[in-house]
Enzyme design. Sequence first.
Site, PDB file in Angstrom:
ATOM      1  N   LYS A   1      -0.749  29.473  21.833  1.00 22.15           N
ATOM      2  CA  LYS A   1      -0.331  28.606  22.925  1.00 22.15           C
ATOM      3  C   LYS A   1       0.747  28.968  23.554  1.00 22.15           C
ATOM      4  CE  LYS A   1      -1.174  23.701  23.923  1.00 22.15           C
ATOM      5  NZ  LYS A   1      -0.894  22.191  23.495  1.00 22.15           N
TER       6      LYS A   1
HETATM    7  C1  E4P Z   1      -1.943  19.652  25.769  1.00 25.36           C
HETATM    8  O1  E4P Z   1      -2.474  20.510  25.088  1.00 25.36           O
HETATM    9  C2  E4P Z   1      -0.954  18.842  25.295  1.00 25.36           C
HETATM   10  O2  E4P Z   1      -0.573  18.969  23.965  1.00 25.36           O
HETATM   11  C3  E4P Z   1      -1.043  17.622  25.740  1.00 25.36           C
HETATM   12  O3  E4P Z   1      -2.160  17.311  26.287  1.00 25.36           O
HETATM   13  C4  E4P Z   1       0.172  16.951  26.281  1.00 25.36           C
HETATM   14  O4  E4P Z   1      -0.193  15.440  26.447  1.00 25.36           O
HETATM   15  P1  E4P Z   1       1.348  14.308  26.482  1.00 25.36           P
HETATM   16  O5  E4P Z   1       1.584  14.455  28.062  1.00 25.36           O
HETATM   17  O6  E4P Z   1       0.106  12.955  26.363  1.00 25.36           O
HETATM   18  O7  E4P Z   1       2.115  14.863  25.594  1.00 25.36           O
END
Ligand code: E4P
Length: 217
Positions: free
Chosen positions: A82
Amino acid sequence: MKLFMDTANVDHVAEVAGWGVLDGVTTNPSLVAKEGKEFKPTVLAMCKLVPSVSAQVTATDFEGMKKQGEEYASWHKHVVVKVPMTVEGLKALHYFRSKNIRTNTTLVFSVNQAILAAKAGANIISPFIGRLDDIGEEGMDLIAEIVHAWSFYKFDTEVLVASIRHPRHVAQAAALGAHISTIPYDVFKKLPQHTLTDVGLKKFLEDWERAKKLQVV
Ligand code: E4P
């Protein structure tokens, strides 16, 4: 649509993987910090349960991302590196594509960012809808725009709906044709529930008991 879980909790992944519906997991540094467990064993445990586990680099420069990403990818073939949506991140996406290392671009908030990440070679892009909702925008509009743009071209980049806050987001993502939704555990637990299912099942079971007493079964 593929269903991923947005978590760093291995027990939660194991539980929902047992339902037979889980296609992957996304983690991020905040989720890892919340669990307070070592990162590598967590990722490896998840890799045994699902075929796609996004592990986020924390370096912000190309060289650092390259080093970290190559290390993560060496842990297990299910690891997806990522990478944040920055110019350095674009360089890293391009590099990882040339090495056949799968990537997921995180923190995407515009169609232009989505296009750049896809062109650089991302396998997955993650637009964060909940965080757009949080600032008074309509996060799902971004998904609609990206999916619409994708319909004109031949990107092999999957659109992953991230930052999901409630079950309606999952249904909307599917209706728009997004490829993947990544869903927090508490939202996942709500997906199988419907009051009419509970009421209907209770009635069926009561009637069955009545039928047994009347000896018609
Ligand atoms: C995606 O890969 C992220 O980890 C995640 O969806 C972030 O979500 P949040 O806005 O609830 O932290």
